[in-house]
Design a protein around this motif. Structure first.
Motif, PDB file in Angstrom:
ATOM      1  N   THR A  93       0.905  -1.404  -0.146  1.00 22.27           N
ATOM      2  CA  THR A  93      -0.112  -0.145  -0.088  1.00 22.27           C
ATOM      3  C   THR A  93       0.878   1.299   0.195  1.00 22.27           C
ATOM      4  OG1 THR A  93      -0.068   0.128   2.394  1.00 22.27           O
ATOM      5  CG2 THR A  93      -1.622  -1.191   1.201  1.00 22.27           C
ATOM      6  N   VAL A  94       0.309   2.518  -0.038  1.00 18.97           N
ATOM      7  CA  VAL A  94       1.290   3.690  -0.041  1.00 18.97           C
ATOM      8  C   VAL A  94       1.628   3.812   1.397  1.00 18.97           C
ATOM      9  CG1 VAL A  94       0.803   6.052  -0.123  1.00 18.97           C
ATOM     10  CG2 VAL A  94      -0.507   4.782  -1.732  1.00 18.97           C
ATOM     11  N   GLY A  95       3.215   3.751   1.463  1.00 14.38           N
ATOM     12  CA  GLY A  95       3.966   3.779   2.449  1.00 14.38           C
ATOM     13  C   GLY A  95       3.725   2.559   3.570  1.00 14.38           C
ATOM     14  N   GLY A  96       3.282   1.219   3.068  1.00 11.70           N
ATOM     15  CA  GLY A  96       3.154   0.267   3.566  1.00 11.70           C
ATOM     16  C   GLY A  96       2.813  -1.097   3.122  1.00 11.70           C
ATOM     17  N   TYR A  97       2.154  -1.718   4.063  1.00  9.30           N
ATOM     18  CA  TYR A  97       1.566  -3.355   3.376  1.00  9.30           C
ATOM     19  C   TYR A  97       0.424  -3.622   4.266  1.00  9.30           C
ATOM     20  CZ  TYR A  97       4.179  -4.643   7.745  1.00  9.30           C
ATOM     21  OH  TYR A  97       4.683  -4.671   8.990  1.00  9.30           O
ATOM     22  N   GLU A  98      -0.150  -4.544   3.641  1.00  8.27           N
ATOM     23  CA  GLU A  98      -1.443  -5.118   4.280  1.00  8.27           C
ATOM     24  C   GLU A  98      -1.318  -6.575   4.061  1.00  8.27           C
ATOM     25  OE1 GLU A  98      -5.866  -3.991   3.346  1.00  8.27           O
ATOM     26  OE2 GLU A  98      -4.778  -2.101   4.061  1.00  8.27           O
ATOM     27  N   GLU A  99      -1.698  -7.244   5.143  1.00 11.68           N
ATOM     28  CA  GLU A  99      -2.029  -8.543   5.034  1.00 11.68           C
ATOM     29  C   GLU A  99      -3.292  -9.189   5.487  1.00 11.68           C
ATOM     30  OE1 GLU A  99       0.693 -11.727   6.878  1.00 11.68           O
ATOM     31  OE2 GLU A  99       2.355 -10.587   6.406  1.00 11.68           O
ATOM     32  N   GLY A 100      -3.901 -10.030   4.797  1.00 15.52           N
ATOM     33  CA  GLY A 100      -5.007 -10.632   5.198  1.00 15.52           C
ATOM     34  C   GLY A 100      -5.061 -11.677   6.455  1.00 15.52           C
ATOM     35  N   PHE A 101      -6.107 -12.309   6.730  1.00 18.29           N
ATOM     36  CA  PHE A 101      -5.971 -13.293   7.820  1.00 18.29           C
ATOM     37  C   PHE A 101      -5.198 -14.418   7.294  1.00 18.29           C
ATOM     38  CE2 PHE A 101      -9.350 -10.977   9.900  1.00 18.29           C
ATOM     39  CZ  PHE A 101      -8.713 -10.477  10.858  1.00 18.29           C
ATOM     40  N   PRO A 102      -4.217 -14.858   7.785  1.00 13.89           N
ATOM     41  CA  PRO A 102      -3.683 -16.473   7.344  1.00 13.89           C
ATOM     42  C   PRO A 102      -4.656 -17.340   7.877  1.00 13.89           C
ATOM     43  CG  PRO A 102      -2.060 -14.997   8.798  1.00 13.89           C
ATOM     44  CD  PRO A 102      -3.420 -14.329   8.758  1.00 13.89           C
ATOM     45  N   ALA A 103      -4.489 -18.590   7.139  1.00 14.58           N
ATOM     46  CA  ALA A 103      -5.726 -19.541   7.238  1.00 14.58           C
ATOM     47  C   ALA A 103      -5.776 -20.012   8.536  1.00 14.58           C
ATOM     48  CB  ALA A 103      -5.201 -20.620   6.096  1.00 14.58           C
ATOM     49  N   PHE A 106      -0.992  -8.571  10.152  1.00 17.67           N
ATOM     50  CA  PHE A 106       0.096  -7.515   9.617  1.00 17.67           C
ATOM     51  C   PHE A 106      -0.173  -6.486   8.921  1.00 17.67           C
ATOM     52  CE2 PHE A 106       1.783 -11.946  11.236  1.00 17.67           C
ATOM     53  CZ  PHE A 106       2.581 -11.340  12.371  1.00 17.67           C
ATOM     54  N   ARG A 107      -0.557  -5.155   9.312  1.00 17.87           N
ATOM     55  CA  ARG A 107      -0.569  -4.180   8.772  1.00 17.87           C
ATOM     56  C   ARG A 107       0.051  -3.055   9.122  1.00 17.87           C
ATOM     57  NH1 ARG A 107      -7.206  -4.745   7.856  1.00 17.87           N
ATOM     58  NH2 ARG A 107      -6.932  -7.096   7.047  1.00 17.87           N
ATOM     59  N   PHE A 108       0.663  -2.079   8.110  1.00 22.45           N
ATOM     60  CA  PHE A 108       1.557  -0.856   8.320  1.00 22.45           C
ATOM     61  C   PHE A 108       1.164  -0.025   7.447  1.00 22.45           C
ATOM     62  CE2 PHE A 108       5.022   1.810   7.937  1.00 22.45           C
ATOM     63  CZ  PHE A 108       5.460   1.915   9.322  1.00 22.45           C
ATOM     64  N   PRO A 109       1.056   1.207   7.500  1.00 22.49           N
ATOM     65  CA  PRO A 109       0.519   1.845   9.137  1.00 22.49           C
ATOM     66  C   PRO A 109      -0.935   1.292   9.134  1.00 22.49           C
ATOM     67  CG  PRO A 109       0.491   3.642   7.309  1.00 22.49           C
ATOM     68  CD  PRO A 109       0.916   2.677   6.704  1.00 22.49           C
ATOM     69  N   SER A 110      -1.322   1.285  10.701  1.00 21.46           N
ATOM     70  CA  SER A 110      -2.384   0.656  10.724  1.00 21.46           C
ATOM     71  C   SER A 110      -2.761   0.777  12.474  1.00 21.46           C
ATOM     72  CB  SER A 110      -2.880  -0.809  10.230  1.00 21.46           C
ATOM     73  OG  SER A 110      -4.006  -1.389  10.780  1.00 21.46           O
ATOM     74  N   SER A 111      -4.024   0.887  12.704  1.00 26.76           N
ATOM     75  CA  SER A 111      -4.287   0.655  14.152  1.00 26.76           C
ATOM     76  C   SER A 111      -4.498  -0.902  14.473  1.00 26.76           C
ATOM     77  CB  SER A 111      -5.633   1.537  14.316  1.00 26.76           C
ATOM     78  OG  SER A 111      -6.732   0.614  15.263  1.00 26.76           O
ATOM     79  N   ARG A 117      11.076  -0.186  13.452  1.00 26.74           N
ATOM     80  CA  ARG A 117      11.335   1.097  12.737  1.00 26.74           C
ATOM     81  C   ARG A 117      10.033   1.997  12.164  1.00 26.74           C
ATOM     82  NH1 ARG A 117      16.032   0.399   9.508  1.00 26.74           N
ATOM     83  NH2 ARG A 117      15.233   1.580   7.863  1.00 26.74           N
ATOM     84  N   GLU A 118      10.433   3.185  12.387  1.00 30.87           N
ATOM     85  CA  GLU A 118       9.153   4.003  12.015  1.00 30.87           C
ATOM     86  C   GLU A 118       8.760   3.753  10.663  1.00 30.87           C
ATOM     87  OE1 GLU A 118      10.126   8.253  12.739  1.00 30.87           O
ATOM     88  OE2 GLU A 118      11.840   8.175  11.691  1.00 30.87           O
ATOM     89  N   ASP A 119       9.411   3.396   9.616  1.00 33.49           N
ATOM     90  CA  ASP A 119       9.155   3.168   8.452  1.00 33.49           C
ATOM     91  C   ASP A 119       8.679   1.933   8.243  1.00 33.49           C
ATOM     92  OD1 ASP A 119      11.342   1.559   8.343  1.00 33.49           O
ATOM     93  OD2 ASP A 119      12.421   2.789   6.970  1.00 33.49           O
ATOM     94  N   ALA A 165      17.696  -5.497   8.464  1.00 35.26           N
ATOM     95  CA  ALA A 165      18.467  -5.792   9.620  1.00 35.26           C
ATOM     96  C   ALA A 165      19.398  -4.831  10.068  1.00 35.26           C
ATOM     97  CB  ALA A 165      19.218  -7.240   9.121  1.00 35.26           C
ATOM     98  N   ASP A 166      19.585  -3.798   9.168  1.00 34.94           N
ATOM     99  CA  ASP A 166      20.778  -2.635   9.564  1.00 34.94           C
ATOM    100  C   ASP A 166      20.003  -1.599  10.322  1.00 34.94           C
ATOM    101  OD1 ASP A 166      19.142  -1.618   7.303  1.00 34.94           O
ATOM    102  OD2 ASP A 166      20.713  -0.344   6.543  1.00 34.94           O
ATOM    103  N   THR A 167      19.345  -1.982  11.131  1.00 35.58           N
ATOM    104  CA  THR A 167      18.760  -1.025  12.178  1.00 35.58           C
ATOM    105  C   THR A 167      19.557  -0.902  13.365  1.00 35.58           C
ATOM    106  OG1 THR A 167      16.538  -2.065  11.394  1.00 35.58           O
ATOM    107  CG2 THR A 167      16.530  -1.040  13.596  1.00 35.58           C
ATOM    108  N   PRO A 168      19.850   0.237  13.746  1.00 36.44           N
ATOM    109  CA  PRO A 168      20.912   0.522  14.664  1.00 36.44           C
ATOM    110  C   PRO A 168      20.340   0.385  16.287  1.00 36.44           C
ATOM    111  CG  PRO A 168      20.283   2.531  14.042  1.00 36.44           C
ATOM    112  CD  PRO A 168      19.461   1.477  13.159  1.00 36.44           C
ATOM    113  N   PHE A 169      20.997   0.416  17.101  1.00 37.41           N
ATOM    114  CA  PHE A 169      20.472   0.240  18.411  1.00 37.41           C
ATOM    115  C   PHE A 169      19.643   1.504  19.185  1.00 37.41           C
ATOM    116  CE2 PHE A 169      24.243  -2.612  19.716  1.00 37.41           C
ATOM    117  CZ  PHE A 169      23.715  -3.710  20.010  1.00 37.41           C
ATOM    118  N   SER A 170      19.940   2.486  18.347  1.00 29.57           N
ATOM    119  CA  SER A 170      19.229   3.693  18.830  1.00 29.57           C
ATOM    120  C   SER A 170      17.770   3.605  18.695  1.00 29.57           C
ATOM    121  CB  SER A 170      19.667   4.995  17.981  1.00 29.57           C
ATOM    122  OG  SER A 170      19.445   4.762  16.491  1.00 29.57           O
TER     123      SER A 170
END
Ligand SMILES: [Zn+2]
Length: 354
Positions: free
Chosen positions: A72-82, A175-180, A268-270, A275-280
């Motif tokens: 999706t724009v700026g993210g992704y959307e998954e349906g319900f797994p079986a 699993f959805r991003f961004p999503s409530s 990550r906010e994005d 995997a190259d995500t720092p400790f910060s």
């Protein structure tokens, strides 16, 4: 810097058992001897100061038809797994639980399955790794709760009523991003009975994969502290799996806690799976969780062997590097010990009653 003493770590969520039963080059013996793949085995746990953990039995959804992830724009959307069949889920859960007991049998005293906090403390004192049996998604349990009684007798002390899919007890959050996290209905009648039965038996209820309505149902029904073993702050990473400020407030009020999930896509906010995500980025979530929950209600819940984790940690053997990053961030020893194990021991004692 290298001379700092190891801080013991109790970790509230890993998926190593699924790896053990899935790979042909893995299993209880390989776990005890150590392997090259994955995140967690006994030698790497010992090297990283991982003194205890909650081991999940997680049964994946059938592979076909393949779960579609929609961009999706700026993210992704998954349906319900079986959904899963109960008999199949129970069979696979028993296989994973058996792996845990076989590790214990093969370990020559280096690994012990525990059911109370005194046993964890004994393990800490003797340098034995403590392991608690968990099921992630209660598909293995029938709605008469017969399997619950039997699994309890084998050492089961925590349950995630749902993984991120619907079952007889409720609706997991897809699993959805961004999503409530407010996607889908709450617990079923059977789910309400399961919560009450867990309270009666002092089985800890794990909220990590519940959708928001299910979360508030547990909040209403349960008399135990609210616990999310492997979730992060929605305000910093707006994925459906993370906890909103309102949910954090309810967890604080109940004197429960949250374990920081190392899954980069929940950090990550994005929302990217990099995997190259720092400790910060991990430390930002810890700061936020401490601010909203207090120092006594935040711990660690790695998701080892269940997710892409930051390469700066790498595997369980790299955990003391994370501890060092906490020191450099300005956390004092007392706070680091709380985050690394003391808070989990406190909340497990409240949840289990001893
Ligand atoms: Zn999970």
């Amino acid at each position: 810097m290298k001379n700092q003493p190891q801080v013991p770590i109790f970790d509230a969520h890993n998926d190593a058992l699924l790896r053990l039963v899935t790979r042909t080059d893995d299993g209880p013996e390989a776990f005890v001897q150590g392997v090259e793949h994955g995140h967690l085995d006994l030698p790497r746990a010992e090297a990283g100061g991982l003194v205890g953990g909650i081991f999940a039995c997680f049964v994946p959804s059938p592979k076909t038809p393949r779960q579609k992830v929609k961009r999706t724009v700026g993210g992704y959307e998954e349906g319900f797994p079986a959904s899963l069949d109960q008999a199949e889920a129970l069979q696979k859960t028993v296989a994973m639980a058996a792996s845990l007991f076989r590790i214990e049998a093969l370990s020559e005293g280096r690994f012990k399955v525990v059911t109370n906090v005194s046993q964890i403390e004994d393990c800490l004192a003797s340098g034995t790794m403590a392991a608690s049996l968990h099921i992630e998604g209660a598909e293995a349990i029938d709605t008469d709760l017969n399997a619950l009684d039997v699994l309890y007798q084998t050492g089961l002390r925590s349950i995630g009523p749902v993984w991120s899919r619907p079952n007889a007890f409720g609706y997991g959050v897809p699993f959805r991003f961004p999503s409530s996290p407010d996607i889908g209905p709450g617990l079923t009648d059977a789910g309400e009975s399961l919560i009450k039965a867990c309270n009666q038996k002092n089985i800890m209820i794990d909220l990590s994969h519940l959708n928001e309505k299910g979360f508030w149902d547990v909040h209403r029904l349960s008399d135990a502290p609210l616990v999310a073993t492997h979730s992060n702050a929605h305000q910093l990473c707006p994925v459906s799996r993370n906890l909103t400020d309102r949910q954090l407030h309810a967890i604080r009020e109940s004197d429960g806690m949250v374990g920081l999930n190392y899954a980069v896509c929940f950090l990550r906010e994005d929302g990217e799976n990099r995997a190259d995500t720092p400790f910060s980025v991990l430390l930002r979530h810890l700061d936020y969780l401490i601010e909203h929950l207090g120092e006594d209600r935040v711990g660690l819940g790695s998701d080892f062997d269940g997710a892409t984790i930051p390469e700066v940690i790498g595997t369980a053997a790299g955990l003391q590097d994370f501890v060092q990053a906490m020191r450099e961030h300005g956390f004092d020893n007392a706070l680091i010990e709380k985050l690394c194990y003391k808070n989990w021991l406190r909340v497990l004692r409240l949840s289990w009653g001893h």
